[in-house]
Scaffold this active site. Structure first.
Site, short mmCIF file in Angstrom:
data_model
loop_
_atom_site.label_atom_id
_atom_site.label_comp_id
_atom_site.label_asym_id
_atom_site.label_seq_id
_atom_site.Cartn_x
_atom_site.Cartn_y
_atom_site.Cartn_z
N LYS A 17 0.86 -1.19 0.00
CA LYS A 17 0.00 0.00 0.00
C LYS A 17 0.88 1.22 0.00
CE LYS A 17 -4.54 0.67 0.34
NZ LYS A 17 -5.57 -0.30 -0.04
N1 GLU Z 1 -7.37 0.02 -3.11
C1 GLU Z 1 -8.12 -1.16 -3.37
C2 GLU Z 1 -8.17 -2.04 -2.15
O1 GLU Z 1 -7.98 -1.60 -1.04
C3 GLU Z 1 -7.67 -1.88 -4.63
C4 GLU Z 1 -6.29 -2.43 -4.63
C5 GLU Z 1 -5.86 -3.01 -5.96
O2 GLU Z 1 -6.66 -3.15 -6.85
O3 GLU Z 1 -4.68 -3.32 -6.05
O4 GLU Z 1 -8.46 -3.20 -2.23
#
Ligand code: GLU
Length: 421
Positions: A111
């Site tokens: 993240k």
């Molecule tokens: N931000 C989204 C989540 O928390 C998508 C992450 C992604 O598609 O890599 O799942």
């Protein structure tokens, strides 16, 4: 002061660890794997100097945390938000690891976050922040290393700038370095709706397990961003009566059912629910306690705490946000017999279609909308029943079962790979 800080329930990384410990214990995870999987693999903090439109210079702080690379490239969104902290990004990265494992797509978890308020930045400033942040974390990015996606405060345009910045350094168009891109730039059909679609599938499967009919249920949705809007629309299409929806300006409610399409058009024009005059208004706190069957917290972390959990009336909670329920609130929801579809299962539709996007980019061959939706359906339904069956078998909550499923898959691979020394 943030009231959750007073409760001591405000740290998402501690919240992740609390659930991790329960699940690891139930699995009988060995001590070495416990230490490995509890700790992020890599954390990068970068300073992002940016020339602002007024000629001044600002320095923003950015993070990228790769929690696990055991099952594949780190995968997870990038958040632009003034409240981003390293512990929050650590938690979100770990949740991505378990989430990718729960839906069994071949990714690890990562993240990113930049401490900034996109609503106060010009488009040019946003682009500069994005490009400089990307350049600063470039060494750890790549289709085989780490693949970002949108999260709170970022969108397809931000992903396009990341893709372009990375590609300029790589000297070729590297579409597979990010997902959630515009469709014309290698994005996947169905990606924008994917998280909301996954939530709808979970709500539908949960209602079937509970022996309830969608057409006899009401729902409240906290959050009117992409996830909240899409989920509210799909719930409406399923026959659920959506009686409340909120954003940072508060909630609008109508017990006869809201006109979601009309609300979405208002949001497309005005960007907030402010000024939507056709319904009564209540606070976000009141929205969570409405007498509804289904509650979808799709805004942010720590909104259901030990303080308000006793007052919830919903029978089913489907978590659109990451970490909307604190660890202390889990126990209260269990005692109340509320059926919770936890974040790492409920909102996994997003990362699932991100996986499809990454596959399509690497093949250079793109699928139709129906193919995307059908494959998403198969994966979400399987993951839902895997988790709920596991919860029954081990007599744990759905949340702990989801952690157990995710942790077990990552542990199995980590054990097979062994420790490189
Ligand atoms: N931000 C989204 C989540 O928390 C998508 C992450 C992604 O598609 O890599 O799942």
């Amino acid at each position: 002061m943030n009231p959750n800080q007073v409760l001591g329930e405000d740290n998402p990384f501690e919240a992740m660890h609390a659930r991790f410990d329960l699940a690891a214990n139930k699995l009988g995870l060995d001590a070495g794997l416990y230490k490995i999987l509890r700790t992020p693999d890599r954390e990068l903090t970068v300073a992002i100097p940016v020339l602002m439109e007024d000629g001044s210079t600002e320095v923003f702080t950015g993070y990228r945390v790769q929690h696990s690379l055991a099952r594949g490239p780190a995968k997870g969104g990038i958040r632009f938000d003034p409240n981003v902290t390293l512990d929050e990004v650590r938690a979100l990265a770990a949740w991505m690891t378990w989430k990718a494992a729960v839906v069994n797509v071949p990714f690890g978890g990562g993240k990113g976050g930049v401490v900034c308020d996109p609503s106060k930045l010009s488009r040019l400033e946003l682009e500069r922040i994005t490009r400089r942040y990307t350049a600063s974390i470039l060494d750890i990015l790549g289709p085989d290393r780490d693949v970002p996606a949108p999260d709170m405060g970022t969108d397809g345009q931000v992903m396009a700038w990341i893709m372009d910045t990375y590609s300029m350094h790589a000297r070729h168009a590297a579409t597979a370095v990010v997902t959630g891109k515009p469709v014309g730039l290698g994005g996947s059909l169905g990606r924008v709706e994917a998280t909301g679609r996954g939530l709808m599938i979970c709500a539908r499967e949960a209602l079937a397990r509970l022996g309830r009919k969608a057409t006899e249920c009401t729902a409240a949705v906290q959050g009117a961003g992409n996830v909240g809007q899409v989920t509210a629309s799909y719930l409406g299409k399923m026959g659920v009566k959506v009686v409340g929806i909120s954003d940072i300006t508060g909630a609008i409610v109508d017990e006869r059912g809201l006109d979601i399409q009309d609300i979405c058009s208002h949001l497309a024009r005005v960007r907030t629910l402010d000024g939507y005059g056709k319904c009564d208004r209540v606070s976000n706190a009141q929205l969570l306690e409405l007498p509804v069957d289904i509650l979808v917290p799709a805004a942010t972390e720590n909104v259901i705490t030990s303080r308000n959990a006793p007052n919830l009336k919903a029978k089913l909670i489907v978590e659109g946000a990451n970490g909307p329920v604190t660890a202390a609130a889990d126990r209260i929801l269990d005692e109340k017999g509320i059926f919770v579809v936890p974040d790492i299962l409920a909102n996994a539709g997003g990362v699932t279609v991100s996986y499809f996007e990454w596959v399509q980019d690497r093949m250079g061959f793109f699928w139709g909308q129906d193919e995307v939706n059908d494959k998403l359906e198969t994966i979400m339904v399987r993951a839902f029943h895997d988790v709920v069956d596991m919860a029954q078998r081990f007599e744990v909550s759905n949340r702990i079962a989801a952690y157990m499923l995710g942790i077990d898959r990552v542990a199995t691979i980590t054990r097979m790979r062994g420790i490189y020394a």
